[in-house]
Design a protein around this motif. Structure first.
Motif, PDB file in Angstrom:
ATOM      1  N   GLY A 114      92.491  -7.481  55.091  1.00  0.00           N
ATOM      2  CA  GLY A 114      90.820  -7.217  55.098  1.00  0.00           C
ATOM      3  C   GLY A 114      90.654  -6.321  56.346  1.00  0.00           C
ATOM      4  N   SER A 115      91.691  -5.321  56.583  1.00  0.00           N
ATOM      5  CA  SER A 115      91.402  -4.556  57.763  1.00  0.00           C
ATOM      6  C   SER A 115      91.953  -3.253  57.447  1.00  0.00           C
ATOM      7  N   THR A 116      91.945  -2.345  58.563  1.00  0.00           N
ATOM      8  CA  THR A 116      92.496  -1.277  58.509  1.00  0.00           C
ATOM      9  C   THR A 116      93.358  -0.974  59.910  1.00  0.00           C
ATOM     10  N   LYS A 117      93.897   0.433  60.274  1.00  0.00           N
ATOM     11  CA  LYS A 117      94.312   0.741  61.605  1.00  0.00           C
ATOM     12  C   LYS A 117      93.402   0.560  62.531  1.00  0.00           C
ATOM     13  N   TYR A 118      92.145   0.726  62.396  1.00  0.00           N
ATOM     14  CA  TYR A 118      91.178   0.790  63.365  1.00  0.00           C
ATOM     15  C   TYR A 118      90.965  -0.654  64.026  1.00  0.00           C
ATOM     16  N   SER A 119      91.576  -1.797  63.329  1.00  0.00           N
ATOM     17  CA  SER A 119      91.617  -3.225  63.983  1.00  0.00           C
ATOM     18  C   SER A 119      92.588  -3.136  64.969  1.00  0.00           C
ATOM     19  N   PHE A 120      93.377  -2.175  65.435  1.00  0.00           N
ATOM     20  CA  PHE A 120      94.382  -2.359  66.531  1.00  0.00           C
ATOM     21  C   PHE A 120      94.107  -1.432  67.608  1.00  0.00           C
ATOM     22  N   LEU A 121      92.727  -1.220  67.951  1.00  0.00           N
ATOM     23  CA  LEU A 121      92.549  -0.156  68.665  1.00  0.00           C
ATOM     24  C   LEU A 121      92.951  -0.624  70.390  1.00  0.00           C
TER      25      LEU A 121
ATOM     26  N   PHE B 141     104.562   1.076  75.763  1.00  0.00           N
ATOM     27  CA  PHE B 141     105.217   1.065  74.562  1.00  0.00           C
ATOM     28  C   PHE B 141     103.999   2.064  73.666  1.00  0.00           C
ATOM     29  N   ASN B 142     104.628   3.074  73.047  1.00  0.00           N
ATOM     30  CA  ASN B 142     103.851   3.811  72.229  1.00  0.00           C
ATOM     31  C   ASN B 142     103.564   2.935  71.040  1.00  0.00           C
ATOM     32  N   ALA B 143     102.315   3.087  70.241  1.00  0.00           N
ATOM     33  CA  ALA B 143     101.886   2.400  69.323  1.00  0.00           C
ATOM     34  C   ALA B 143     101.398   3.231  68.072  1.00  0.00           C
ATOM     35  N   ILE B 144     101.906   3.040  66.902  1.00  0.00           N
ATOM     36  CA  ILE B 144     101.197   3.701  65.845  1.00  0.00           C
ATOM     37  C   ILE B 144     100.742   2.781  64.690  1.00  0.00           C
ATOM     38  N   ALA B 145      99.392   2.773  64.900  1.00  0.00           N
ATOM     39  CA  ALA B 145      98.529   1.796  63.855  1.00  0.00           C
ATOM     40  C   ALA B 145      98.715   2.604  62.385  1.00  0.00           C
ATOM     41  N   ILE B 146      98.976   2.087  61.280  1.00  0.00           N
ATOM     42  CA  ILE B 146      98.804   2.680  60.020  1.00  0.00           C
ATOM     43  C   ILE B 146      97.724   2.008  59.003  1.00  0.00           C
ATOM     44  N   ASP B 147      97.358   2.907  58.110  1.00  0.00           N
ATOM     45  CA  ASP B 147      96.559   2.495  57.134  1.00  0.00           C
ATOM     46  C   ASP B 147      97.599   2.184  55.820  1.00  0.00           C
ATOM     47  N   LEU B 148      97.875   1.015  55.303  1.00  0.00           N
ATOM     48  CA  LEU B 148      98.749   0.978  54.270  1.00  0.00           C
ATOM     49  C   LEU B 148      98.119   1.802  52.857  1.00  0.00           C
ATOM     50  N   ARG B 149      98.906   2.024  52.003  1.00  0.00           N
ATOM     51  CA  ARG B 149      98.482   2.833  50.648  1.00  0.00           C
ATOM     52  C   ARG B 149      97.248   1.875  50.050  1.00  0.00           C
ATOM     53  N   ALA B 150      96.223   2.839  49.590  1.00  0.00           N
ATOM     54  CA  ALA B 150      95.045   2.109  49.151  1.00  0.00           C
ATOM     55  C   ALA B 150      93.990   1.513  50.081  1.00  0.00           C
ATOM     56  N   PHE B 151      94.521   1.536  51.455  1.00  0.00           N
ATOM     57  CA  PHE B 151      93.382   0.998  52.537  1.00  0.00           C
ATOM     58  C   PHE B 151      93.014   2.106  53.287  1.00  0.00           C
ATOM     59  N   GLY B 152      91.877   1.902  53.936  1.00  0.00           N
ATOM     60  CA  GLY B 152      91.120   2.937  54.859  1.00  0.00           C
ATOM     61  C   GLY B 152      91.052   4.301  54.475  1.00  0.00           C
ATOM     62  N   GLU B 153      91.818   5.214  55.255  1.00  0.00           N
ATOM     63  CA  GLU B 153      91.905   6.634  55.039  1.00  0.00           C
ATOM     64  C   GLU B 153      93.063   7.238  54.320  1.00  0.00           C
ATOM     65  N   SER B 154      94.077   6.137  53.803  1.00  0.00           N
ATOM     66  CA  SER B 154      95.165   6.467  53.303  1.00  0.00           C
ATOM     67  C   SER B 154      94.917   6.575  51.806  1.00  0.00           C
ATOM     68  N   GLU B 155      95.722   7.535  51.019  1.00  0.00           N
ATOM     69  CA  GLU B 155      95.689   7.807  49.786  1.00  0.00           C
ATOM     70  C   GLU B 155      96.390   6.464  49.128  1.00  0.00           C
TER      71      GLU B 155
END
Length: 282
Positions: A72-79, A90-104
């Motif tokens: 129910g979320s996207t990478k922006y929930s990890f800001l 720590f560096n952090a890379i928040a991703i949009d899984l495939r078919a979610f958010g801005e990912s294809e």
């Protein structure tokens, strides 16, 4: 129903879900004091995966944490979490899984293809961002993906897994039993197999608990006692299958499926940071 389970980009299924995974549902990137970069990273099979990389400004970087969202979320929930990690080295890379958010992508495969996408993201970060020492932090669906990725790729050196399911078929069977009060396993098996056929994945391979048997890295498994979506026993079942000699289980009393952070509060995050710091000590 099988399309509702797997096809995330379809007018009917979006209407049923209320479009909660669209970008406009979440905050934009405008508040962090840390350097951030939006990336489009190719998946293992050629989809563009959107991500947000936040860099710590610490003199010594402890590692890069891959953040994997819930269904129910996207990478922006990890800001906010990305900023917390940056403050702690720590560096952090928040991703949009495939078919979610801005990912294809059109279909969610419950970790079958997503775990390979995580590998592709690591390859990209090593080659193009010159990063090393990777951890992963996943919530719900993201936790299930993270377990499968850890079992597949030992370059993920540690993981934090919140509220994950054991396997796709058990997840669906539990859901329908809870809703109807009836044992409908033949029906739910049909639904999940059909969903796999539609999404071009093996429903039996969407099995975090199977990949748990391969996890030897340090791992922290977290579950709420009041989780009715994926019950506490499933979190414990995953944990029990993990052969790692450095594993911990945190039970968050009175937490449900989506409010572990709120219920656990600062004490919880301090425990996670302590685990991460210990995991990065050679």
């Amino acid at each position: 129903m099988p399309r509702v389970l797997t096809e995330k980009r379809n007018p009917l299924t979006e209407a049923l879900r209320g479009k909660k995974d669209t970008v406009n549902y979440f905050k934009t990137i405008d508040t962090s004091k840390y350097k951030q970069k939006k990336l489009s990273i190719p998946s293992y099979d050629g989809l563009a995966l959107s991500s947000l990389l936040t860099y710590t400004n610490a003199h010594t970087v402890k590692g890069t944490i891959i953040l994997v969202h819930s269904s129910g979320s996207t990478k922006y929930s990890f800001l906010e979490l990305s900023d917390l990690l940056a403050r702690n080295g720590f560096n952090a890379i928040a991703i949009d899984l495939r078919a979610f958010g801005e990912s294809e992508g059109r279909y969610s495969t419950y970790g079958v293809k997503e775990k390979k996408d995580i590998q592709s993201i690591i390859n990209y970060l090593i080659k193009h961002e010159k990063l090393n020492t990777f951890g992963i932090w996943g919530k719900s669906l993201g936790g299930a993906v993270a377990l499968q990725a850890m079992g597949l790729d030992k370059r993920i050196e540690f993981g934090i897994i919140e509220s994950a399911f054991t396997d796709f078929k058990t997840n669906m069977d539990t859901y329908f039993t809870r809703v109807t009060g009836l044992e409908l396993k033949p029906f739910t098996n049909y639904l999940t197999n059909r969903a796999g056929n539609i999404g071009d994945f093996d429903a039996d391979d969407a099995s975090p608990i199977r990949y748990c048997e391969r996890i030897t890295q340090p791992i922290l498994v977290v579950h709420g006692t009041n989780d009715i979506v994926f019950k506490l026993k499933y979190g414990k079942a995953n944990f029990d299958k993990i052969p790692s000699k450095k594993k911990e289980f945190i039970k968050i009393d009175n937490a449900g499926h989506t409010n572990i952070w709120n219920v656990g509060g600062e004490t919880y995050f301090n425990s996670v940071l302590e685990f991460m710091n210990n995991a990065t000590v050679n």
